[in-house]
Design a protein around this motif. Structure first.
Motif, PDB file in Angstrom:
ATOM      1  N   MET A   1      15.143   5.322   9.427  1.00  0.00           N
ATOM      2  CA  MET A   1      13.745   5.684   9.663  1.00  0.00           C
ATOM      3  C   MET A   1      12.894   5.281   8.459  1.00  0.00           C
ATOM      4  SD  MET A   1      14.100   9.495  11.352  1.00  0.00           S
ATOM      5  CE  MET A   1      15.610   9.925  12.217  1.00  0.00           C
ATOM      6  N   LYS A   2      11.608   5.095   8.712  1.00  0.00           N
ATOM      7  CA  LYS A   2      10.666   4.802   7.643  1.00  0.00           C
ATOM      8  C   LYS A   2       9.606   5.894   7.589  1.00  0.00           C
ATOM      9  CE  LYS A   2      11.034  -0.260   7.878  1.00  0.00           C
ATOM     10  NZ  LYS A   2      10.271  -1.530   8.037  1.00  0.00           N
ATOM     11  N   LEU A   3       9.279   6.340   6.385  1.00  0.00           N
ATOM     12  CA  LEU A   3       8.272   7.379   6.217  1.00  0.00           C
ATOM     13  C   LEU A   3       6.916   6.748   5.920  1.00  0.00           C
ATOM     14  CD1 LEU A   3       7.575  10.378   6.010  1.00  0.00           C
ATOM     15  CD2 LEU A   3       8.194  10.278   3.578  1.00  0.00           C
ATOM     16  N   GLY A   4       5.904   7.146   6.687  1.00  0.00           N
ATOM     17  CA  GLY A   4       4.565   6.613   6.483  1.00  0.00           C
ATOM     18  C   GLY A   4       3.509   7.678   6.652  1.00  0.00           C
ATOM     19  N   PHE A   5       2.261   7.241   6.668  1.00  0.00           N
ATOM     20  CA  PHE A   5       1.165   8.158   6.974  1.00  0.00           C
ATOM     21  C   PHE A   5       0.106   7.431   7.794  1.00  0.00           C
ATOM     22  CE2 PHE A   5      -0.216   6.554   2.757  1.00  0.00           C
ATOM     23  CZ  PHE A   5      -1.549   6.213   3.001  1.00  0.00           C
ATOM     24  N   VAL A   6      -0.712   8.234   8.488  1.00  0.00           N
ATOM     25  CA  VAL A   6      -1.803   7.726   9.314  1.00  0.00           C
ATOM     26  C   VAL A   6      -3.022   7.542   8.415  1.00  0.00           C
ATOM     27  CG1 VAL A   6      -3.257   8.201  11.321  1.00  0.00           C
ATOM     28  CG2 VAL A   6      -0.860   8.968  11.293  1.00  0.00           C
ATOM     29  N   SER A   7      -3.597   6.351   8.430  1.00  0.00           N
ATOM     30  CA  SER A   7      -4.644   6.030   7.454  1.00  0.00           C
ATOM     31  C   SER A   7      -5.971   6.743   7.701  1.00  0.00           C
ATOM     32  CB  SER A   7      -4.872   4.515   7.407  1.00  0.00           C
ATOM     33  OG  SER A   7      -5.580   4.051   8.542  1.00  0.00           O
ATOM     34  N   ALA A   8      -6.113   7.452   8.831  1.00  0.00           N
ATOM     35  CA  ALA A   8      -7.370   8.138   9.138  1.00  0.00           C
ATOM     36  C   ALA A   8      -7.769   9.146   8.068  1.00  0.00           C
ATOM     37  CB  ALA A   8      -7.267   8.835  10.491  1.00  0.00           C
ATOM     38  N   ILE A   9      -6.803   9.648   7.305  1.00  0.00           N
ATOM     39  CA  ILE A   9      -7.107  10.660   6.286  1.00  0.00           C
ATOM     40  C   ILE A   9      -7.790  10.048   5.062  1.00  0.00           C
ATOM     41  CG2 ILE A   9      -4.906  10.547   5.030  1.00  0.00           C
ATOM     42  CD1 ILE A   9      -6.943  13.710   5.992  1.00  0.00           C
ATOM     43  N   LEU A  10      -7.858   8.714   4.996  1.00  0.00           N
ATOM     44  CA  LEU A  10      -8.512   8.026   3.878  1.00  0.00           C
ATOM     45  C   LEU A  10      -9.656   7.148   4.392  1.00  0.00           C
ATOM     46  CD1 LEU A  10      -5.328   6.888   1.890  1.00  0.00           C
ATOM     47  CD2 LEU A  10      -6.742   8.915   1.468  1.00  0.00           C
ATOM     48  N   PRO A  11     -10.658   7.743   5.045  1.00  0.00           N
ATOM     49  CA  PRO A  11     -11.701   6.936   5.684  1.00  0.00           C
ATOM     50  C   PRO A  11     -12.546   6.132   4.705  1.00  0.00           C
ATOM     51  CG  PRO A  11     -12.340   9.246   5.658  1.00  0.00           C
ATOM     52  CD  PRO A  11     -10.908   9.186   5.215  1.00  0.00           C
ATOM     53  N   GLU A  12     -12.661   6.615   3.472  1.00  0.00           N
ATOM     54  CA  GLU A  12     -13.499   5.932   2.494  1.00  0.00           C
ATOM     55  C   GLU A  12     -12.768   4.819   1.755  1.00  0.00           C
ATOM     56  OE1 GLU A  12     -11.469   8.621   2.020  1.00  0.00           O
ATOM     57  OE2 GLU A  12     -12.752   9.934   0.780  1.00  0.00           O
ATOM     58  N   ALA A  13     -11.461   4.712   1.976  1.00  0.00           N
ATOM     59  CA  ALA A  13     -10.648   3.742   1.241  1.00  0.00           C
ATOM     60  C   ALA A  13     -10.710   2.370   1.888  1.00  0.00           C
ATOM     61  CB  ALA A  13      -9.195   4.218   1.187  1.00  0.00           C
ATOM     62  N   SER A  14     -10.618   1.343   1.063  1.00  0.00           N
ATOM     63  CA  SER A  14     -10.463  -0.012   1.578  1.00  0.00           C
ATOM     64  C   SER A  14      -9.028  -0.188   2.065  1.00  0.00           C
ATOM     65  CB  SER A  14     -10.756  -1.029   0.480  1.00  0.00           C
ATOM     66  OG  SER A  14      -9.744  -0.963  -0.529  1.00  0.00           O
ATOM     67  N   LEU A  15      -8.783  -1.276   2.776  1.00  0.00           N
ATOM     68  CA  LEU A  15      -7.429  -1.537   3.242  1.00  0.00           C
ATOM     69  C   LEU A  15      -6.471  -1.662   2.063  1.00  0.00           C
ATOM     70  CD1 LEU A  15      -5.459  -2.107   5.538  1.00  0.00           C
ATOM     71  CD2 LEU A  15      -6.140  -4.520   5.432  1.00  0.00           C
ATOM     72  N   GLU A  16      -6.881  -2.350   1.017  1.00  0.00           N
ATOM     73  CA  GLU A  16      -6.012  -2.477  -0.142  1.00  0.00           C
ATOM     74  C   GLU A  16      -5.741  -1.119  -0.779  1.00  0.00           C
ATOM     75  OE1 GLU A  16      -5.082  -5.101  -4.122  1.00  0.00           O
ATOM     76  OE2 GLU A  16      -6.968  -5.463  -3.038  1.00  0.00           O
ATOM     77  N   GLN A  17      -6.742  -0.252  -0.829  1.00  0.00           N
ATOM     78  CA  GLN A  17      -6.536   1.081  -1.398  1.00  0.00           C
ATOM     79  C   GLN A  17      -5.566   1.904  -0.560  1.00  0.00           C
ATOM     80  OE1 GLN A  17     -10.697   2.130  -1.526  1.00  0.00           O
ATOM     81  NE2 GLN A  17     -10.832   1.818  -3.754  1.00  0.00           N
ATOM     82  N   VAL A  18      -5.587   1.719   0.763  1.00  0.00           N
ATOM     83  CA  VAL A  18      -4.624   2.418   1.624  1.00  0.00           C
ATOM     84  C   VAL A  18      -3.203   1.984   1.279  1.00  0.00           C
ATOM     85  CG1 VAL A  18      -3.774   2.659   3.992  1.00  0.00           C
ATOM     86  CG2 VAL A  18      -6.222   2.814   3.528  1.00  0.00           C
ATOM     87  N   PHE A  19      -2.990   0.669   1.193  1.00  0.00           N
ATOM     88  CA  PHE A  19      -1.662   0.159   0.835  1.00  0.00           C
ATOM     89  C   PHE A  19      -1.261   0.621  -0.570  1.00  0.00           C
ATOM     90  CE2 PHE A  19      -2.259  -3.251   4.118  1.00  0.00           C
ATOM     91  CZ  PHE A  19      -1.090  -3.014   4.811  1.00  0.00           C
ATOM     92  N   SER A  20      -2.206   0.577  -1.498  1.00  0.00           N
ATOM     93  CA  SER A  20      -1.926   0.987  -2.869  1.00  0.00           C
ATOM     94  C   SER A  20      -1.537   2.458  -2.949  1.00  0.00           C
ATOM     95  CB  SER A  20      -3.155   0.719  -3.747  1.00  0.00           C
ATOM     96  OG  SER A  20      -2.978   1.234  -5.042  1.00  0.00           O
ATOM     97  N   THR A  21      -2.266   3.294  -2.213  1.00  0.00           N
ATOM     98  CA  THR A  21      -1.959   4.732  -2.198  1.00  0.00           C
ATOM     99  C   THR A  21      -0.577   4.981  -1.613  1.00  0.00           C
ATOM    100  OG1 THR A  21      -4.303   5.308  -1.986  1.00  0.00           O
ATOM    101  CG2 THR A  21      -2.698   6.981  -1.317  1.00  0.00           C
ATOM    102  N   ALA A  22      -0.269   4.296  -0.524  1.00  0.00           N
ATOM    103  CA  ALA A  22       1.054   4.456   0.089  1.00  0.00           C
ATOM    104  C   ALA A  22       2.157   4.067  -0.880  1.00  0.00           C
ATOM    105  CB  ALA A  22       1.144   3.614   1.358  1.00  0.00           C
TER     106      ALA A  22
END
Length: 310
Positions: A1-22
């Motif tokens: 299995m892979k652990l992830g998160f739904v990006s909706a919780i970071l609406p103000e983030a850019s796509l790169e910031q979403v990947f960086s946070t993950a």
């Protein structure tokens, strides 16, 4: 299995910031929100981390490169509207955008799209059924043409008076899933399984994992706390938010050890994405990132880092 998160919780983030946070928090993947660009009509909606109208090769390449740069996979593309809305314009817009997302996912090389079936909340299941068939039979043919799977989340979308009495999503129970898959038996049509909704609807969230093992394409990790004292006061026919609240995994009534034991027994090896909807953690970006960190720490007890590479 892979652990992830739904990006909706970071609406103000850019796509790169979403990947960086993950990457920084230790996640393996993210489910990226793909709403049409514009104003959100409800909480957690209207988030656009991927604009699927920009399907030129340079944009597709940029997304792939960000995924590779941060070593974070894309678990799927997410969009959760109401394709069966009584408002014809709303329903048509949802259907057309879903088609765009399916085509975009195929171009990107992502074989998973997550959404809602939808529902006219004023009508019964039987009264919705013909519209369900008319909408989803051709939509699933589109997924087959693009070799993309669709996972339907089992959230009733009934929380307030605006969604009374039936909620805005039909696919809420094993009985309805069984009926849906009998009517449209495509291997591209399945579930984005969220155990928390079954819990607050007073259903067992573990038993269906076995029967629907071949239909579970994606999993959301969200917990729920049912206020039994309040439920005893208002009953199950009250608006659901009167007696339950979404929580981070480990802070509610889902037995995660039992859940993952059975999920593993079924052979599931797909993504499990945290869906943060706990209002305790919504006050700031820092609080939401703290929620993601807490969820990762907790769920790594069941999904060890690196399991996806074994």
């Amino acid at each position: 299995m892979k652990l992830g998160f739904v990006s909706a919780i970071l609406p103000e983030a850019s796509l790169e910031q979403v990947f960086s946070t993950a990457s920084r928090l230790g996640y393996d993947c993210v489910e990226l929100m793909c709403w049409p660009v514009g104003k959100a009509e409800r909480r957690y909606a209207g988030v656009t981390h991927v604009d699927v109208t920009q399907s030129d090769e340079s944009n597709l390449k940029a997304i792939r490169e960000l995924s590779a740069k941060y070593a974070v996979d894309i678990s799927g593309l997410g969009y959760y509207p109401n394709p069966l809305s009584a408002d014809t314009a709303e329903a048509n817009q949802a259907i057309e955008h879903l088609k765009r997302i399916i085509a975009f996912a195929a171009q990107l090389g992502i074989r998973q799209v997550n959404t809602f079936v939808g529902r006219d909340h004023r009508a019964s299941v039987d009264e919705n059924w013909q519209r369900f068939l008319e909408c989803w039979t051709p939509l699933i043919k589109v997924t087959e043409q693009h070799d993309v799977k669709v996972g339907i989340e089992n959230c009733p979308m009934f929380f307030t008076n605006d969604e009374w009495p039936g909620g805005k999503n039909l696919a809420i129970s094993p009985a309805i899933w069984r009926r849906m898959f009998d009517a449209i038996p495509s291997s591209h049509f399945g579930l984005n399984y969220d155990p928390s909704h079954l819990v607050w609807m007073q259903m067992d969230c573990v038993t269906p994992l076995k029967e629907f093992a071949d239909r579970i394409f994606h999993v959301h990790a969200k917990d729920v706390r049912v206020d039994r004292a309040r439920l005893n006061e208002v009953g199950i026919l009250a608006n659901p938010l009167e007696y339950h609240s979404p929580k981070l995994p480990g802070l509610g009534d889902v037995d995660w050890g039992h859940f993952f034991a059975v999920l593993g027994d079924t052979g599931y090896q797909g993504p499990v994405c945290v869906e943060v909807e706990d209002r305790v953690y919504e006050g700031s970006l820092a609080a939401r990132e703290l929620a993601l960190q807490q969820c990762c720490t907790f769920l790594r007890n069941y999904i060890p880092h690196g399991e996806s590479n074994t």
